[in-house]
Write a protein that holds these residues in place. Structure first.
Motif, PDB file in Angstrom:
ATOM      1  N   ASN A  35       0.904  -1.214   0.148  1.00 41.28           N
ATOM      2  CA  ASN A  35       0.147  -0.001   0.074  1.00 41.28           C
ATOM      3  C   ASN A  35       0.938   1.436  -0.030  1.00 41.28           C
ATOM      4  O   ASN A  35       1.983   1.113   0.367  1.00 41.28           O
ATOM      5  N   PRO A  36       0.560   2.383  -0.465  1.00 37.28           N
ATOM      6  CA  PRO A  36       1.349   3.716  -0.535  1.00 37.28           C
ATOM      7  C   PRO A  36       1.250   4.353   0.837  1.00 37.28           C
ATOM      8  O   PRO A  36       0.966   5.478   1.169  1.00 37.28           O
ATOM      9  N   THR A  37       1.993   3.650   1.719  1.00 35.52           N
ATOM     10  CA  THR A  37       2.382   4.146   3.064  1.00 35.52           C
ATOM     11  C   THR A  37       3.625   5.120   2.761  1.00 35.52           C
ATOM     12  O   THR A  37       4.252   5.089   1.864  1.00 35.52           O
ATOM     13  N   GLY A  38       3.832   5.711   3.950  1.00 31.40           N
ATOM     14  CA  GLY A  38       4.928   6.599   3.894  1.00 31.40           C
ATOM     15  C   GLY A  38       6.346   6.132   3.545  1.00 31.40           C
ATOM     16  O   GLY A  38       7.239   6.492   3.043  1.00 31.40           O
ATOM     17  N   VAL A  39       6.298   4.930   4.265  1.00 36.13           N
ATOM     18  CA  VAL A  39       7.719   4.026   4.192  1.00 36.13           C
ATOM     19  C   VAL A  39       7.781   3.608   2.811  1.00 36.13           C
ATOM     20  O   VAL A  39       8.720   3.740   2.083  1.00 36.13           O
ATOM     21  N   ASN A  40       6.792   3.153   2.128  1.00 33.81           N
ATOM     22  CA  ASN A  40       6.696   2.489   0.944  1.00 33.81           C
ATOM     23  C   ASN A  40       7.086   3.715   0.178  1.00 33.81           C
ATOM     24  O   ASN A  40       7.788   3.407  -1.229  1.00 33.81           O
ATOM     25  N   LYS A  41       6.221   4.767  -0.077  1.00 34.95           N
ATOM     26  CA  LYS A  41       6.517   5.786  -0.882  1.00 34.95           C
ATOM     27  C   LYS A  41       7.927   6.445  -0.726  1.00 34.95           C
ATOM     28  O   LYS A  41       8.566   7.148  -1.796  1.00 34.95           O
ATOM     29  N   SER A  42       8.592   6.394   0.298  1.00 38.64           N
ATOM     30  CA  SER A  42       9.944   6.828   0.319  1.00 38.64           C
ATOM     31  C   SER A  42      10.999   5.836  -0.444  1.00 38.64           C
ATOM     32  O   SER A  42      11.906   6.328  -0.994  1.00 38.64           O
ATOM     33  N   PHE A 100       8.122   9.421   6.970  1.00 35.03           N
ATOM     34  CA  PHE A 100       7.295   9.647   8.432  1.00 35.03           C
ATOM     35  C   PHE A 100       5.933  10.137   8.257  1.00 35.03           C
ATOM     36  O   PHE A 100       5.640  10.624   7.083  1.00 35.03           O
ATOM     37  N   CYS A 101       5.274   9.829   9.306  1.00 34.10           N
ATOM     38  CA  CYS A 101       3.962  10.330   9.330  1.00 34.10           C
ATOM     39  C   CYS A 101       3.575  11.703   9.577  1.00 34.10           C
ATOM     40  O   CYS A 101       4.125  12.406  10.337  1.00 34.10           O
ATOM     41  N   LYS A 102       2.913  12.261   8.640  1.00 34.32           N
ATOM     42  CA  LYS A 102       2.503  13.992   8.601  1.00 34.32           C
ATOM     43  C   LYS A 102       1.881  14.209   9.689  1.00 34.32           C
ATOM     44  O   LYS A 102       2.233  15.293  10.386  1.00 34.32           O
ATOM     45  N   ILE A 103       0.633  13.589  10.311  1.00 28.94           N
ATOM     46  CA  ILE A 103      -0.022  14.284  11.263  1.00 28.94           C
ATOM     47  C   ILE A 103       0.733  14.254  12.641  1.00 28.94           C
ATOM     48  O   ILE A 103       0.451  14.821  13.401  1.00 28.94           O
ATOM     49  N   CYS A 104       1.459  13.080  12.646  1.00 23.36           N
ATOM     50  CA  CYS A 104       2.118  12.664  14.041  1.00 23.36           C
ATOM     51  C   CYS A 104       3.160  13.845  14.017  1.00 23.36           C
ATOM     52  O   CYS A 104       3.367  14.431  15.227  1.00 23.36           O
ATOM     53  N   LYS A 105       4.051  14.102  13.043  1.00 20.43           N
ATOM     54  CA  LYS A 105       4.866  15.312  12.998  1.00 20.43           C
ATOM     55  C   LYS A 105       4.264  16.440  13.461  1.00 20.43           C
ATOM     56  O   LYS A 105       4.739  17.380  14.199  1.00 20.43           O
ATOM     57  N   GLU A 106       3.040  16.726  12.746  1.00 21.62           N
ATOM     58  CA  GLU A 106       2.503  18.388  12.846  1.00 21.62           C
ATOM     59  C   GLU A 106       1.939  18.198  14.371  1.00 21.62           C
ATOM     60  O   GLU A 106       2.042  19.455  14.884  1.00 21.62           O
ATOM     61  N   GLU A 107       1.447  17.327  14.887  1.00 16.73           N
ATOM     62  CA  GLU A 107       0.668  17.374  16.251  1.00 16.73           C
ATOM     63  C   GLU A 107       1.485  17.146  17.254  1.00 16.73           C
ATOM     64  O   GLU A 107       1.209  17.784  18.649  1.00 16.73           O
ATOM     65  N   THR A 108       2.642  16.512  17.289  1.00 11.92           N
ATOM     66  CA  THR A 108       3.296  16.196  18.504  1.00 11.92           C
ATOM     67  C   THR A 108       5.074  16.334  18.153  1.00 11.92           C
ATOM     68  O   THR A 108       5.813  16.480  19.125  1.00 11.92           O
ATOM     69  N   GLY A 109       5.367  16.659  16.643  1.00  9.27           N
ATOM     70  CA  GLY A 109       6.738  16.752  16.696  1.00  9.27           C
ATOM     71  C   GLY A 109       7.558  15.378  16.649  1.00  9.27           C
ATOM     72  O   GLY A 109       8.621  15.790  16.126  1.00  9.27           O
ATOM     73  N   ILE A 139       7.668   9.632  13.189  1.00 10.91           N
ATOM     74  CA  ILE A 139       7.501   8.028  13.267  1.00 10.91           C
ATOM     75  C   ILE A 139       7.341   7.612  11.999  1.00 10.91           C
ATOM     76  O   ILE A 139       6.524   8.113  11.243  1.00 10.91           O
ATOM     77  N   PRO A 140       7.862   6.425  11.370  1.00 14.48           N
ATOM     78  CA  PRO A 140       7.755   6.066  10.343  1.00 14.48           C
ATOM     79  C   PRO A 140       6.421   5.728   9.819  1.00 14.48           C
ATOM     80  O   PRO A 140       5.731   5.078  10.835  1.00 14.48           O
ATOM     81  N   GLN A 141       5.704   6.265   8.774  1.00 20.20           N
ATOM     82  CA  GLN A 141       4.298   5.551   8.421  1.00 20.20           C
ATOM     83  C   GLN A 141       4.197   4.344   8.085  1.00 20.20           C
ATOM     84  O   GLN A 141       4.119   4.192   6.826  1.00 20.20           O
ATOM     85  N   THR A 142       4.237   3.421   8.589  1.00 21.29           N
ATOM     86  CA  THR A 142       4.036   1.813   8.065  1.00 21.29           C
ATOM     87  C   THR A 142       2.533   1.670   8.324  1.00 21.29           C
ATOM     88  O   THR A 142       1.848   2.419   9.002  1.00 21.29           O
ATOM     89  N   LEU A 143       2.369   0.638   7.591  1.00 22.61           N
ATOM     90  CA  LEU A 143       0.939   0.124   7.701  1.00 22.61           C
ATOM     91  C   LEU A 143       0.425   0.072   9.092  1.00 22.61           C
ATOM     92  O   LEU A 143      -0.657   0.043   9.407  1.00 22.61           O
ATOM     93  N   ALA A 144       1.153  -0.713   9.831  1.00 25.95           N
ATOM     94  CA  ALA A 144       0.738  -1.077  11.268  1.00 25.95           C
ATOM     95  C   ALA A 144       0.642   0.132  12.400  1.00 25.95           C
ATOM     96  O   ALA A 144      -0.320   0.249  13.033  1.00 25.95           O
ATOM     97  N   HIS A 145       1.451   1.053  11.860  1.00 24.32           N
ATOM     98  CA  HIS A 145       1.240   2.638  12.549  1.00 24.32           C
ATOM     99  C   HIS A 145      -0.098   3.206  12.321  1.00 24.32           C
ATOM    100  O   HIS A 145      -0.742   3.762  13.069  1.00 24.32           O
ATOM    101  N   ILE A 146      -0.337   3.130  10.838  1.00 20.95           N
ATOM    102  CA  ILE A 146      -1.518   3.981  10.485  1.00 20.95           C
ATOM    103  C   ILE A 146      -2.860   3.106  11.118  1.00 20.95           C
ATOM    104  O   ILE A 146      -3.692   3.596  11.538  1.00 20.95           O
ATOM    105  N   LEU A 147      -2.845   1.975  10.990  1.00 19.85           N
ATOM    106  CA  LEU A 147      -4.161   0.961  11.282  1.00 19.85           C
ATOM    107  C   LEU A 147      -4.105   0.648  12.853  1.00 19.85           C
ATOM    108  O   LEU A 147      -5.219   0.453  13.279  1.00 19.85           O
ATOM    109  N   GLY A 148      -3.004   0.915  13.703  1.00 21.32           N
ATOM    110  CA  GLY A 148      -3.052   0.497  15.041  1.00 21.32           C
ATOM    111  C   GLY A 148      -2.349   1.443  16.013  1.00 21.32           C
ATOM    112  O   GLY A 148      -2.752   1.611  17.380  1.00 21.32           O
TER     113      GLY A 148
END
Length: 399
Positions: free
Chosen positions: A180-187, A195-204, A207-216
């Protein structure tokens, strides 16, 4: 003909299967041909079909009523040296010799040709399944969900069954082999930030945007509480629990009492009944089912983890509720922890839970499929909104 089937035709079929599934060129094709028991799609392998046809032809020729046909067959199987000028139509069966050597077919004098064919075909399919499993397990990234220690848990994937939309099936198929087009795959594909865009924007946090991170774990990483409507993990969990609780309540006898930890739902309960406890406990199980005639209370605890974490969560939940709740109860009770994974994977624990309620086998099978499809539909919506920090989870349409 053999080379055409083994090479040209297989390459052509794989090309269009990839196009149908919208998979990138570098993805593995073994996933398509694995059985559903091993999390594959269960598609027939063109090479396996060709080999089975060869086996069928062996049986037909070896048991033919025509003496000339049997002589032709024994000639090519090297059981008799018959001059070629005595056989007028042998050229149509030149590939027999190769397939006899491949499958080590013994003497064809046995009358039980059908039983022999079934035995050979069964072995052929087992070997083909083993080869595809070995091939996909070599891939540490795309084959993570197919490792031996996970497959042996007797999990079943329902994403390829009827009742699921094409778009959701496409998402699930890609998720099984992590394309799937996750951040890690697109990199990897486009050399952009993983890295996860919204995690970086909200918390700084980076975190790598893997499928497990997105869904869990994306919502948890952002500090969203489980009671918050924006928590996608809780939303998926509660959707599965609501479907399960409502279906079980309708199916069970009216003498059963069903309570569920579902705020705002008719089956919701506020606190664990104190009259059942010797000492206080703050735990609130997902399901409490009270059978008639003072039978032991059944405590159900649902988890919706990733495939790799299902066994760990099962042990953790059962240990927690046995030590901190059941041990404090006055009346007999049993804990049934069960799991429905991010992509609809189910374990034997769900089957055991439904069996403990005395439900019909057909009902339990249909409900398991329904829960699996529901889990995948929820995960697809979570994935589609992976970069939307303001998305509030909700169902556009139920599966």
């Amino acid at each position: 003909r053999k080379n055409f089937v083994l090479h040209d035709l297989r390459i052509l079929t794989n090309k269009y299967i990839r196009k149908w599934a919208k998979l990138p060129p570098g993805s593995t094709d073994s996933y398509f041909y694995l059985s559903k028991k091993n999390h594959g799609l269960g598609l027939p392998d063109i090479v396996e079909i060709w080999k089975e046809c060869q086996i069928t032809k062996h049986r037909i020729l070896s048991t033919s009523r025509s003496m000339q046909t049997r002589q032709m067959y024994t000639y090519w199987s090297k059981e008799a040296k018959i001059p070629k000028n005595q056989i007028n139509f042998y050229s149509a069966f030149e590939e027999i010799k190769d397939s006899i050597n491949e499958f080590e077919i013994p003497s064809v004098g046995s009358r039980n040709g059908v039983a022999f064919k079934v035995k050979i075909v069964k072995r052929l399919r087992q070997d083909n399944e083993a080869n595809h499993l070995a091939e996909i397990r070599k891939k540490s990234y795309q084959g993570a969900a197919f490792q031996e220690e996970l497959i042996n848990h007797d999990m079943a994937w329902s994403a390829a069954r009827s009742g699921i939309s094409y778009k959701t099936q496409e998402f699930a198929q890609k998720a099984k082999i992590n394309v799937n087009p996750t951040g890690v795959n697109k990199s990897i594909w486009f050399k952009i930030s993983p890295f996860c865009k919204i995690c970086k924007e909200e918390t700084g946090k980076t975190i790598p945007q893997t499928l497990a991170h997105i869904l869990g774990s994306c919502a948890i990483s952002r500090g969203i509480e489980s009671e918050d409507p924006r928590n996608s993990v809780t939303w998926r969990h509660n959707e599965i629990l609501k479907c399960l609780a409502e279906s079980v309540t309708k199916e069970l006898d009216g003498n059963f009492k069903v309570m569920a930890d579902l705020p705002g739902h008719a089956l919701h309960y506020e606190n664990f009944p104190t009259q059942w406890l010797n000492s206080s406990s703050n735990l609130k199980p997902d399901l409490i089912i009270v059978p008639p005639n003072n039978a032991p209370i059944i405590i159900g605890e649902l988890t919706s983890p990733s495939l790799q974490n299902m066994k760990m969560w099962h042990i953790r939940k059962e240990t927690k509720y046995n030590d901190q709740l059941v041990s404090k109860m006055k009346c007999p009770a049993s804990v049934r922890a069960f799991e429905v994974g991010h992509l609809g994977e189910t374990t034997e624990s769900l089957k055991i839970f439904l069996m403990s309620l005395g439900l019909r086998k057909k009902f339990s099978t249909n409900l398991t499929t329904k829960l699996s499809v529901l889990a995948v539909e929820c995960s697809k919506q979570i994935f589609q909104n992976r970069d939307n920090a303001h998305w509030t989870p909700g169902f556009a349409a139920k599966p």
